[in-house]
Design a protein around this motif. Structure first.
Motif, PDB file in Angstrom:
ATOM      1  N   ASP A  83       1.102  -1.285  -0.048  1.00 39.74           N
ATOM      2  CA  ASP A  83       0.147  -0.121   0.072  1.00 39.74           C
ATOM      3  C   ASP A  83       0.830   1.297   0.036  1.00 39.74           C
ATOM      4  OD1 ASP A  83      -2.404  -1.281   0.112  1.00 39.74           O
ATOM      5  OD2 ASP A  83      -2.251  -1.733   2.257  1.00 39.74           O
ATOM      6  N   LEU A  84       0.515   2.256  -0.689  1.00 41.39           N
ATOM      7  CA  LEU A  84       1.343   3.373  -1.047  1.00 41.39           C
ATOM      8  C   LEU A  84       0.546   4.622  -0.507  1.00 41.39           C
ATOM      9  CD1 LEU A  84       2.782   2.827  -4.574  1.00 41.39           C
ATOM     10  CD2 LEU A  84       4.139   2.748  -2.498  1.00 41.39           C
ATOM     11  N   TYR A  85       1.271   5.563   0.271  1.00 41.81           N
ATOM     12  CA  TYR A  85       0.661   6.372   1.239  1.00 41.81           C
ATOM     13  C   TYR A  85       1.555   7.702   0.867  1.00 41.81           C
ATOM     14  CZ  TYR A  85      -2.084   3.095   3.788  1.00 41.81           C
ATOM     15  OH  TYR A  85      -2.760   2.060   3.985  1.00 41.81           O
ATOM     16  N   LEU A  86       0.841   8.740   0.744  1.00 40.79           N
ATOM     17  CA  LEU A  86       1.839  10.182   0.613  1.00 40.79           C
ATOM     18  C   LEU A  86       1.588  11.079   1.721  1.00 40.79           C
ATOM     19  CD1 LEU A  86       3.672  11.721  -1.432  1.00 40.79           C
ATOM     20  CD2 LEU A  86       1.547  12.870  -2.261  1.00 40.79           C
ATOM     21  N   LEU A  87       2.472  11.803   2.305  1.00 44.96           N
ATOM     22  CA  LEU A  87       2.270  12.749   3.420  1.00 44.96           C
ATOM     23  C   LEU A  87       2.819  14.031   2.873  1.00 44.96           C
ATOM     24  CD1 LEU A  87       1.526  13.539   6.468  1.00 44.96           C
ATOM     25  CD2 LEU A  87       3.841  12.421   6.987  1.00 44.96           C
ATOM     26  N   PHE A 105      -3.952   7.916   1.144  1.00 44.85           N
ATOM     27  CA  PHE A 105      -3.842   6.431   0.440  1.00 44.85           C
ATOM     28  C   PHE A 105      -3.648   6.785  -0.991  1.00 44.85           C
ATOM     29  CE2 PHE A 105      -5.701   2.788  -1.823  1.00 44.85           C
ATOM     30  CZ  PHE A 105      -4.551   1.868  -1.473  1.00 44.85           C
ATOM     31  N   ILE A 106      -2.688   6.230  -1.632  1.00 46.77           N
ATOM     32  CA  ILE A 106      -2.334   6.406  -3.089  1.00 46.77           C
ATOM     33  C   ILE A 106      -3.088   5.163  -3.973  1.00 46.77           C
ATOM     34  CG2 ILE A 106      -0.950   6.671  -4.982  1.00 46.77           C
ATOM     35  CD1 ILE A 106       1.224   7.869  -2.968  1.00 46.77           C
ATOM     36  N   GLU A 107      -2.614   4.146  -3.652  1.00 49.06           N
ATOM     37  CA  GLU A 107      -3.134   2.811  -4.355  1.00 49.06           C
ATOM     38  C   GLU A 107      -2.409   1.631  -3.852  1.00 49.06           C
ATOM     39  OE1 GLU A 107      -1.485   1.560  -8.200  1.00 49.06           O
ATOM     40  OE2 GLU A 107      -0.599   3.526  -8.333  1.00 49.06           O
ATOM     41  N   ASN A 108      -3.011   0.644  -4.076  1.00 52.76           N
ATOM     42  CA  ASN A 108      -2.634  -0.883  -3.641  1.00 52.76           C
ATOM     43  C   ASN A 108      -1.820  -1.466  -4.841  1.00 52.76           C
ATOM     44  OD1 ASN A 108      -3.442  -3.987  -3.831  1.00 52.76           O
ATOM     45  ND2 ASN A 108      -2.908  -3.320  -1.510  1.00 52.76           N
ATOM     46  N   VAL A 109      -0.616  -2.183  -4.483  1.00 55.94           N
ATOM     47  CA  VAL A 109       0.017  -2.725  -5.527  1.00 55.94           C
ATOM     48  C   VAL A 109      -0.046  -4.073  -5.254  1.00 55.94           C
ATOM     49  CG1 VAL A 109       2.268  -2.853  -6.829  1.00 55.94           C
ATOM     50  CG2 VAL A 109       1.351  -0.463  -6.262  1.00 55.94           C
ATOM     51  N   GLY A 130       5.664  16.214  -9.320  1.00 56.23           N
ATOM     52  CA  GLY A 130       5.395  16.984  -8.504  1.00 56.23           C
ATOM     53  C   GLY A 130       3.922  17.310  -8.297  1.00 56.23           C
ATOM     54  N   GLU A 131       3.344  17.547  -9.750  1.00 55.27           N
ATOM     55  CA  GLU A 131       1.941  17.731  -9.987  1.00 55.27           C
ATOM     56  C   GLU A 131       0.945  16.692  -9.313  1.00 55.27           C
ATOM     57  OE1 GLU A 131       0.388  20.217 -13.602  1.00 55.27           O
ATOM     58  OE2 GLU A 131       0.376  18.373 -14.140  1.00 55.27           O
ATOM     59  N   ASN A 132       1.347  15.497  -9.604  1.00 55.25           N
ATOM     60  CA  ASN A 132       0.644  14.229  -8.851  1.00 55.25           C
ATOM     61  C   ASN A 132       0.492  14.453  -7.422  1.00 55.25           C
ATOM     62  OD1 ASN A 132       2.244  11.962 -11.284  1.00 55.25           O
ATOM     63  ND2 ASN A 132       0.393  13.167 -11.334  1.00 55.25           N
ATOM     64  N   MET A 133       1.404  14.772  -6.874  1.00 54.40           N
ATOM     65  CA  MET A 133       1.518  15.037  -5.487  1.00 54.40           C
ATOM     66  C   MET A 133       0.700  16.219  -4.938  1.00 54.40           C
ATOM     67  SD  MET A 133       5.670  14.754  -4.663  1.00 54.40           S
ATOM     68  CE  MET A 133       6.700  13.590  -5.609  1.00 54.40           C
ATOM     69  N   LEU A 134       0.750  17.146  -5.506  1.00 54.72           N
ATOM     70  CA  LEU A 134      -0.268  18.238  -5.190  1.00 54.72           C
ATOM     71  C   LEU A 134      -1.424  17.953  -5.307  1.00 54.72           C
ATOM     72  CD1 LEU A 134       1.594  21.327  -6.876  1.00 54.72           C
ATOM     73  CD2 LEU A 134       1.400  20.963  -4.444  1.00 54.72           C
ATOM     74  N   ASP A 135      -1.865  17.330  -6.305  1.00 53.49           N
ATOM     75  CA  ASP A 135      -3.247  16.779  -6.588  1.00 53.49           C
ATOM     76  C   ASP A 135      -3.796  15.960  -5.445  1.00 53.49           C
ATOM     77  OD1 ASP A 135      -3.571  18.338  -8.634  1.00 53.49           O
ATOM     78  OD2 ASP A 135      -3.193  16.757 -10.163  1.00 53.49           O
ATOM     79  N   LEU A 136      -2.855  14.920  -4.998  1.00 52.63           N
ATOM     80  CA  LEU A 136      -3.169  13.940  -4.033  1.00 52.63           C
ATOM     81  C   LEU A 136      -3.540  14.318  -2.710  1.00 52.63           C
ATOM     82  CD1 LEU A 136      -0.679  11.158  -5.097  1.00 52.63           C
ATOM     83  CD2 LEU A 136      -3.007  10.683  -5.135  1.00 52.63           C
ATOM     84  N   VAL A 137      -2.609  15.312  -2.359  1.00 56.40           N
ATOM     85  CA  VAL A 137      -2.974  16.046  -0.892  1.00 56.40           C
ATOM     86  C   VAL A 137      -3.821  16.995  -1.094  1.00 56.40           C
ATOM     87  CG1 VAL A 137      -0.693  15.251   0.020  1.00 56.40           C
ATOM     88  CG2 VAL A 137      -0.908  17.506  -0.925  1.00 56.40           C
TER      89      VAL A 137
END
Length: 201
Positions: A83-87, A105-109, A130-137
């Protein structure tokens, strides 16, 4: 009075001897194989990391890419998934206010996404820009500033139901013996390409 003191001294000495003979004994019986198996862990060892910065002025051009390999110190067939998470960690308070955002939570691999690599172990590569990271949080580039951090965290799930992450491993395992931190960070920078022309410094 002396008799009471003598009795207390004798009783104390007896308890100390009893404790030493009962608590320091060595059990020569072999360890049960099931007990040993239940206490074995697994790691995600770092193969490579690319990037590690997020340019505030152009997040889309920034990347954080990690390749890890799975090792269960046996047949390497006990991985269920990761499981991948971003903080997001705000290190630049505005008016003494720190932006607090929950880990997302980002996704389960699944294990099927791993393939044996040059290391000889099942490997997996994951990347975010970086754009993905901003969108996710759920924030925009104008909120972040130099020194802020995005932290990608791995949670390793085994087929027996156990999970391992950064809080389940010691410092030596995370940084030295297996280089398996389970966390990878990208620091925010403010980098602007200089305009063309003559510059005087």
């Amino acid at each position: 009075m002396k008799m009471k003191t003598l009795r207390k001294t004798f009783l104390y000495s007896f308890l100390c001897i009893f404790a030493l003979t009962t608590s320091c004994g060595f059990d020569k019986s072999p360890l049960d194989e099931d007990t040993v198996a239940q206490n074995e862990g697994a790691v995600l060892t770092t193969v490579s990391t690319v990037g590690g910065t997020v340019n505030k002025l152009n997040p889309a051009e920034s990347i954080l890419e990690n390749t890890v390999y799975f090792n269960d110190f046996d047949e390497n067939d006990t991985i269920e998934s990761i499981d991948l998470y971003l903080l997001f960690a705000d290190t630049t308070p505005v008016n003494n206010e720190v932006l607090e955002i929950d880990e997302v939570f980002i996704e389960n691999v699944p294990a099927s996404a791993f393939a044996v690599g040059d290391s000889g172990f099942p490997e997996h590569t994951y990347s975010l820009n970086g754009e993905n990271m901003l969108d996710l949080v759920g924030i925009t580039a104008d909120v972040i500033d130099g020194g802020d951090l995005f932290i990608l965290r791995y949670d390793l799930n085994l087929t027996d139901g156990r999970s391992f992450s950064d809080v389940d491993t010691g410092t030596n395992v995370r940084t030295t013996s297996h280089v398996t931190p389970f966390r990878y960070s990208a620091v925010v920078v403010c980098f602007k390409v200089p305009e063309a022309g003559d510059w005087t410094l």
